[in-house]
Enzyme design. Structure first.
Site, PDB file in Angstrom:
ATOM      1  CD  GLU A   1      -2.085   3.368  -3.431  1.00 50.96           C
ATOM      2  OE1 GLU A   1      -3.021   3.344  -2.518  1.00 50.96           O
ATOM      3  OE2 GLU A   1      -1.083   3.883  -3.100  1.00 50.96           O
TER       4      GLU A   1
ATOM      5  CE  LYS B   1       8.811   5.898   2.511  1.00 52.57           C
ATOM      6  NZ  LYS B   1       8.797   4.475   1.460  1.00 52.57           N
TER       7      LYS B   1
ATOM      8  CG  ASN C   1      -3.557   5.782   8.230  1.00 51.49           C
ATOM      9  OD1 ASN C   1      -4.499   5.720   7.284  1.00 51.49           O
ATOM     10  ND2 ASN C   1      -4.137   6.112   9.437  1.00 51.49           N
TER      11      ASN C   1
ATOM     12  CE  LYS D   1      -0.904   1.972   2.414  1.00 49.68           C
ATOM     13  NZ  LYS D   1      -0.309   3.103   3.283  1.00 49.68           N
ATOM     14  CB  THR D   2       2.807   0.811  -3.407  1.00 52.98           C
ATOM     15  OG1 THR D   2       1.561   1.089  -3.340  1.00 52.98           O
ATOM     16  CG2 THR D   2       3.462   0.759  -4.644  1.00 52.98           C
ATOM     17  CB  THR D   3       7.645  -0.549  -1.146  1.00 49.75           C
ATOM     18  OG1 THR D   3       7.608   1.221  -1.487  1.00 49.75           O
ATOM     19  CG2 THR D   3       9.304  -1.089  -1.222  1.00 49.75           C
TER      20      THR D   3
ATOM     21  CG  PHE E   1      -2.382  11.537  -6.697  1.00 50.43           C
ATOM     22  CD1 PHE E   1      -2.749  10.415  -6.054  1.00 50.43           C
ATOM     23  CD2 PHE E   1      -1.162  11.991  -6.918  1.00 50.43           C
ATOM     24  CE1 PHE E   1      -1.240   9.616  -5.539  1.00 50.43           C
ATOM     25  CE2 PHE E   1      -0.187  11.443  -6.619  1.00 50.43           C
ATOM     26  CZ  PHE E   1      -0.057  10.226  -5.923  1.00 50.43           C
TER      27      PHE E   1
ATOM     28  CD1 TRP F   1      -4.590  14.876  -4.376  1.00 50.14           C
ATOM     29  CD2 TRP F   1      -5.418  13.038  -4.257  1.00 50.14           C
ATOM     30  NE1 TRP F   1      -3.557  14.185  -4.314  1.00 50.14           N
ATOM     31  CE2 TRP F   1      -4.068  13.096  -3.793  1.00 50.14           C
ATOM     32  CE3 TRP F   1      -6.132  11.826  -3.754  1.00 50.14           C
ATOM     33  CZ2 TRP F   1      -3.340  11.844  -3.687  1.00 50.14           C
ATOM     34  CZ3 TRP F   1      -5.247  10.877  -3.274  1.00 50.14           C
ATOM     35  CH2 TRP F   1      -3.996  10.713  -3.390  1.00 50.14           C
TER      36      TRP F   1
ATOM     37  NE  ARG G   1       9.671 -13.538  -1.584  1.00 49.70           N
ATOM     38  CZ  ARG G   1       9.641 -13.049  -0.280  1.00 49.70           C
ATOM     39  NH1 ARG G   1       8.291 -13.265   0.133  1.00 49.70           N
ATOM     40  NH2 ARG G   1      10.276 -12.667   0.465  1.00 49.70           N
TER      41      ARG G   1
END
Length: 199
Positions: free
Chosen positions: A131, A41, A39, A43-45, A94, A96, A53
């Site tokens: 995602e 912040k 949950n 993950k994408t970063t 998104f 939603w 790299r």
């Protein structure tokens, strides 16, 4: 030498011996499956950091963005001109926001076709499925389809899957799993996402 310095030296010698043993035992060379979930912040970063790299060494990289494709993305903007980077986005925003299962499923399957092509290409060193976990959770993609593509990929190719609530079968397959844990998030206190920091 003081007692503290002596204890420190002995501790570092033991640590070095342990690290050396682990390095000597790591003899297998192949691509990996990494899952960045949880949950928190980042993950994408974290995935974009690995993209940077790999590009830095001149490897070909494919990124498929299933949710955030219509958002500004500083990492994508910075790296977009690299000839070794290919980005495919699910350009619906998104789920939603769209609230249209049929349209979202179709958009997902179209961008998945790009992902499947990348996963089959031995020239692509790293594939990021950003995602992807939501596509499985919402039923837009079938887990067996995803597993088959990942299992059949070229042996030297690494795959990163990001997103909350990673499917248990992806977790079971993964070589490395990092779970981002949220301790506090500014957004929950009413602070807006900041350009160049959050996206």
């Amino acid at each position: 030498m003081s007692d503290r310095d002596t204890r420190h030296k002995h501790a570092m010698q033991r640590l070095k011996a342990h690290v050396d043993e682990k390095v000597a035992g790591a003899t297998e060379q192949r691509g990996l499956l990494l899952v960045f979930t949880g949950n928190g912040k980042g993950k994408t970063t974290a995935a974009w950091g690995t993209v940077t790299r790999a590009l830095g060494y001149g490897y070909r990289v494919g990124v498929v963005q299933f949710i955030k494709g219509l958002w500004e993305c500083g990492e994508r903007e910075r790296l977009a001109q690299d000839p070794n980077l290919e980005v495919a986005i699910m350009a619906t925003g998104f789920t939603w926001d769209t609230q249209n299962r049929e349209a979202d499923t179709q958009a997902c399957r179209e961008v998945w076709a790009e992902a499947a092509r990348m996963l089959a290409d031995p020239e692509v060193y790293l594939v990021v499925l950003d995602e992807l976990t939501y596509m499985l959770k919402f039923g837009y993609l079938d887990i067996e389809t995803v597993k088959r593509a990942i299992e059949r990929r070229p042996s030297e190719q690494t795959v990163i899957v990001t997103g909350r609530n990673a499917h248990r079968e992806l977790v079971a397959m993964a070589d490395t799993i990092t779970e981002m844990q949220e301790v506090r998030h500014a957004f929950n206190d009413g602070l807006q996402a900041r350009r160049g920091i959050d996206y």
